[in-house]
Design a protein around this motif. Structure first.
Motif, PDB file in Angstrom:
ATOM      1  N   PHE A  36       0.863  -1.182   0.000  1.00 22.58           N
ATOM      2  CA  PHE A  36       0.000   0.000   0.000  1.00 22.58           C
ATOM      3  C   PHE A  36       0.897   1.228   0.000  1.00 22.58           C
ATOM      4  O   PHE A  36       1.863   1.297   0.764  1.00 22.58           O
ATOM      5  N   TYR A  37       0.572   2.182  -0.854  1.00 28.85           N
ATOM      6  CA  TYR A  37       1.367   3.409  -0.946  1.00 28.85           C
ATOM      7  C   TYR A  37       0.421   4.604  -1.072  1.00 28.85           C
ATOM      8  O   TYR A  37      -0.688   4.474  -1.584  1.00 28.85           O
ATOM      9  N   PRO A  38       0.864   5.783  -0.621  1.00 28.86           N
ATOM     10  CA  PRO A  38      -0.043   6.935  -0.572  1.00 28.86           C
ATOM     11  C   PRO A  38      -0.504   7.486  -1.915  1.00 28.86           C
ATOM     12  O   PRO A  38      -1.692   7.772  -2.085  1.00 28.86           O
ATOM     13  N   LYS A  39       0.403   7.664  -2.899  1.00 31.14           N
ATOM     14  CA  LYS A  39      -0.003   8.417  -4.089  1.00 31.14           C
ATOM     15  C   LYS A  39       0.948   8.177  -5.256  1.00 31.14           C
ATOM     16  O   LYS A  39       2.163   8.204  -5.095  1.00 31.14           O
ATOM     17  N   ASP A  40       0.368   7.968  -6.435  1.00 32.36           N
ATOM     18  CA  ASP A  40       1.159   7.849  -7.661  1.00 32.36           C
ATOM     19  C   ASP A  40       1.946   9.135  -7.915  1.00 32.36           C
ATOM     20  O   ASP A  40       1.489  10.226  -7.581  1.00 32.36           O
ATOM     21  N   MET A  41       3.113   8.974  -8.541  1.00 35.19           N
ATOM     22  CA  MET A  41       3.944  10.078  -9.032  1.00 35.19           C
ATOM     23  C   MET A  41       4.603  10.935  -7.947  1.00 35.19           C
ATOM     24  O   MET A  41       5.132  11.991  -8.240  1.00 35.19           O
ATOM     25  N   THR A  42       4.574  10.495  -6.700  1.00 37.97           N
ATOM     26  CA  THR A  42       5.278  11.235  -5.653  1.00 37.97           C
ATOM     27  C   THR A  42       6.644  10.588  -5.448  1.00 37.97           C
ATOM     28  O   THR A  42       6.837   9.412  -5.775  1.00 37.97           O
ATOM     29  N   GLU A 100      -8.712  -0.208   4.637  1.00 39.11           N
ATOM     30  CA  GLU A 100      -9.288  -0.306   5.983  1.00 39.11           C
ATOM     31  C   GLU A 100      -9.191  -1.729   6.510  1.00 39.11           C
ATOM     32  O   GLU A 100      -8.920  -1.940   7.696  1.00 39.11           O
ATOM     33  N   ALA A 101      -9.413  -2.721   5.649  1.00 36.44           N
ATOM     34  CA  ALA A 101      -9.322  -4.117   6.076  1.00 36.44           C
ATOM     35  C   ALA A 101      -7.918  -4.455   6.582  1.00 36.44           C
ATOM     36  O   ALA A 101      -7.754  -5.243   7.514  1.00 36.44           O
ATOM     37  N   PHE A 102      -6.909  -3.846   5.974  1.00 38.78           N
ATOM     38  CA  PHE A 102      -5.526  -4.076   6.395  1.00 38.78           C
ATOM     39  C   PHE A 102      -5.044  -3.052   7.415  1.00 38.78           C
ATOM     40  O   PHE A 102      -3.887  -3.090   7.845  1.00 38.78           O
ATOM     41  N   GLY A 103      -5.908  -2.126   7.806  1.00 39.98           N
ATOM     42  CA  GLY A 103      -5.571  -1.157   8.854  1.00 39.98           C
ATOM     43  C   GLY A 103      -4.518  -0.148   8.450  1.00 39.98           C
ATOM     44  O   GLY A 103      -3.749   0.313   9.293  1.00 39.98           O
ATOM     45  N   VAL A 104      -4.491   0.231   7.167  1.00 40.71           N
ATOM     46  CA  VAL A 104      -3.482   1.190   6.709  1.00 40.71           C
ATOM     47  C   VAL A 104      -4.080   2.557   6.355  1.00 40.71           C
ATOM     48  O   VAL A 104      -3.354   3.469   5.989  1.00 40.71           O
ATOM     49  N   TRP A 105      -5.397   2.709   6.452  1.00 42.77           N
ATOM     50  CA  TRP A 105      -6.058   3.992   6.215  1.00 42.77           C
ATOM     51  C   TRP A 105      -6.049   4.734   7.555  1.00 42.77           C
ATOM     52  O   TRP A 105      -6.762   4.368   8.479  1.00 42.77           O
ATOM     53  N   LYS A 106      -5.191   5.753   7.656  1.00 41.05           N
ATOM     54  CA  LYS A 106      -4.902   6.375   8.951  1.00 41.05           C
ATOM     55  C   LYS A 106      -5.007   7.895   8.884  1.00 41.05           C
ATOM     56  O   LYS A 106      -4.864   8.485   7.814  1.00 41.05           O
ATOM     57  N   LEU A 107      -5.147   8.485  10.052  1.00 43.94           N
ATOM     58  CA  LEU A 107      -5.051   9.935  10.182  1.00 43.94           C
ATOM     59  C   LEU A 107      -3.576  10.292  10.106  1.00 43.94           C
ATOM     60  O   LEU A 107      -2.752   9.749  10.848  1.00 43.94           O
ATOM     61  N   ILE A 118      -3.100   6.800   3.247  1.00 43.74           N
ATOM     62  CA  ILE A 118      -2.465   5.478   3.371  1.00 43.74           C
ATOM     63  C   ILE A 118      -1.167   5.593   4.163  1.00 43.74           C
ATOM     64  O   ILE A 118      -0.345   6.457   3.888  1.00 43.74           O
ATOM     65  N   GLU A 119      -1.005   4.705   5.123  1.00 40.60           N
ATOM     66  CA  GLU A 119       0.272   4.549   5.803  1.00 40.60           C
ATOM     67  C   GLU A 119       1.039   3.475   5.031  1.00 40.60           C
ATOM     68  O   GLU A 119       0.567   2.338   4.898  1.00 40.60           O
ATOM     69  N   ARG A 120       2.177   3.860   4.470  1.00 43.12           N
ATOM     70  CA  ARG A 120       2.956   2.947   3.622  1.00 43.12           C
ATOM     71  C   ARG A 120       3.206   1.636   4.367  1.00 43.12           C
ATOM     72  O   ARG A 120       3.798   1.614   5.433  1.00 43.12           O
ATOM     73  N   SER A 121       2.711   0.540   3.782  1.00 37.95           N
ATOM     74  CA  SER A 121       2.780  -0.767   4.426  1.00 37.95           C
ATOM     75  C   SER A 121       2.861  -1.859   3.367  1.00 37.95           C
ATOM     76  O   SER A 121       2.369  -1.681   2.257  1.00 37.95           O
ATOM     77  N   THR A 122       3.462  -2.987   3.746  1.00 41.84           N
ATOM     78  CA  THR A 122       3.561  -4.136   2.844  1.00 41.84           C
ATOM     79  C   THR A 122       3.152  -5.388   3.606  1.00 41.84           C
ATOM     80  O   THR A 122       3.432  -5.519   4.797  1.00 41.84           O
ATOM     81  N   PHE A 123       2.497  -6.304   2.880  1.00 41.79           N
ATOM     82  CA  PHE A 123       2.021  -7.543   3.471  1.00 41.79           C
ATOM     83  C   PHE A 123       2.419  -8.710   2.581  1.00 41.79           C
ATOM     84  O   PHE A 123       2.276  -8.643   1.361  1.00 41.79           O
ATOM     85  N   LEU A 124       2.906  -9.774   3.205  1.00 42.79           N
ATOM     86  CA  LEU A 124       3.242 -10.996   2.487  1.00 42.79           C
ATOM     87  C   LEU A 124       2.151 -12.022   2.777  1.00 42.79           C
ATOM     88  O   LEU A 124       1.865 -12.329   3.939  1.00 42.79           O
ATOM     89  N   ILE A 125       1.542 -12.514   1.696  1.00 36.62           N
ATOM     90  CA  ILE A 125       0.434 -13.461   1.782  1.00 36.62           C
ATOM     91  C   ILE A 125       0.901 -14.761   1.132  1.00 36.62           C
ATOM     92  O   ILE A 125       1.466 -14.743   0.036  1.00 36.62           O
ATOM     93  N   ASN A 126       0.684 -15.875   1.824  1.00 43.55           N
ATOM     94  CA  ASN A 126       1.154 -17.152   1.271  1.00 43.55           C
ATOM     95  C   ASN A 126       0.213 -17.681   0.187  1.00 43.55           C
ATOM     96  O   ASN A 126      -0.820 -17.068  -0.110  1.00 43.55           O
ATOM     97  N   LYS A 127       0.574 -18.812  -0.384  1.00 44.10           N
ATOM     98  CA  LYS A 127      -0.166 -19.370  -1.521  1.00 44.10           C
ATOM     99  C   LYS A 127      -1.588 -19.780  -1.163  1.00 44.10           C
ATOM    100  O   LYS A 127      -2.427 -19.935  -2.045  1.00 44.10           O
ATOM    101  N   GLU A 128      -1.863 -19.951   0.118  1.00 42.00           N
ATOM    102  CA  GLU A 128      -3.201 -20.338   0.565  1.00 42.00           C
ATOM    103  C   GLU A 128      -4.060 -19.126   0.941  1.00 42.00           C
ATOM    104  O   GLU A 128      -5.195 -19.280   1.369  1.00 42.00           O
ATOM    105  N   GLY A 129      -3.485 -17.917   0.843  1.00 44.23           N
ATOM    106  CA  GLY A 129      -4.251 -16.713   1.162  1.00 44.23           C
ATOM    107  C   GLY A 129      -4.178 -16.293   2.614  1.00 44.23           C
ATOM    108  O   GLY A 129      -5.025 -15.519   3.087  1.00 44.23           O
ATOM    109  N   THR A 130      -3.158 -16.763   3.334  1.00 43.75           N
ATOM    110  CA  THR A 130      -2.971 -16.404   4.741  1.00 43.75           C
ATOM    111  C   THR A 130      -1.883 -15.343   4.857  1.00 43.75           C
ATOM    112  O   THR A 130      -0.827 -15.453   4.233  1.00 43.75           O
TER     113      THR A 130
END
Length: 155
Positions: A36-42, A100-107, A118-130
């Motif tokens: 998740f990243y805040p904005k294109d072209m920044t 919001e589901a990943f809790g990255v939409w913040k003040l 958006i609070e810049r965040s990254t998530f690694l999801i395995n092949k089963e969707g966990t």
């Protein structure tokens, strides 16, 4: 409720930069690096996107897809992808459902102003969707390498 490590990720449908409807479940059988990243072209977002672009092949060799998410429009995503030759999908989260589901939409605060973003965040999801790893409040420098090393541990 925010997704936590060890839980299945939500299956929220968003529009991709290509205009197609996409859900995370469409990628079952592959690892997902969801960032998740805040904005294109920044500056920071461009650096991060280009770092992922430059290591894209290394992620692909580990059977992983990279997906970027921001509230920007499909048109902005297309221009961002074209300008920087990004080989991965960008999702439009203009209603902040996935954010919001990943809790990255913040003040956020910048130069004394408060706003939601958006609070810049990254998530690694395995092949089963966990969800297996999360990075919150990401600093761009060396982040993509760190994500790649973590993926190697799960591949």
């Amino acid at each position: 409720m925010t997704i936590e490590v060890g839980q299945q990720v939500p299956d929220i449908e968003l529009t991709g930069d290509n205009g197609e409807k996409v859900k995370l479940s469409d990628f079952k059988g592959k690892h997902i690096v969801l960032y998740f990243y805040p904005k294109d072209m920044t500056p920071g977002c461009t650096t991060e996107a280009c770092d992922f672009r430059d290591r894209h092949q290394s992620f692909a060799e580990l059977d992983a897809v990279i997906i970027g998410v921001s509230p920007d429009s499909q048109d902005k995503h297309q221009k961002f992808k074209e300008k920087h030759d990004l080989p991965f999908l960008l999702l439009v989260d203009d209603e902040q459902k996935l954010s919001e589901a990943f809790g990255v939409w913040k003040l956020k605060k910048n130069f004394g102003k408060e706003y939601m973003g958006i609070e810049r965040s990254t998530f690694l999801i395995n092949k089963e969707g966990t969800l297996v790893k999360e990075w919150r409040k990401v600093k761009v420098k060396d982040h993509v390498e760190e994500a790649l090393e973590e993926l190697k541990a799960h591949a």
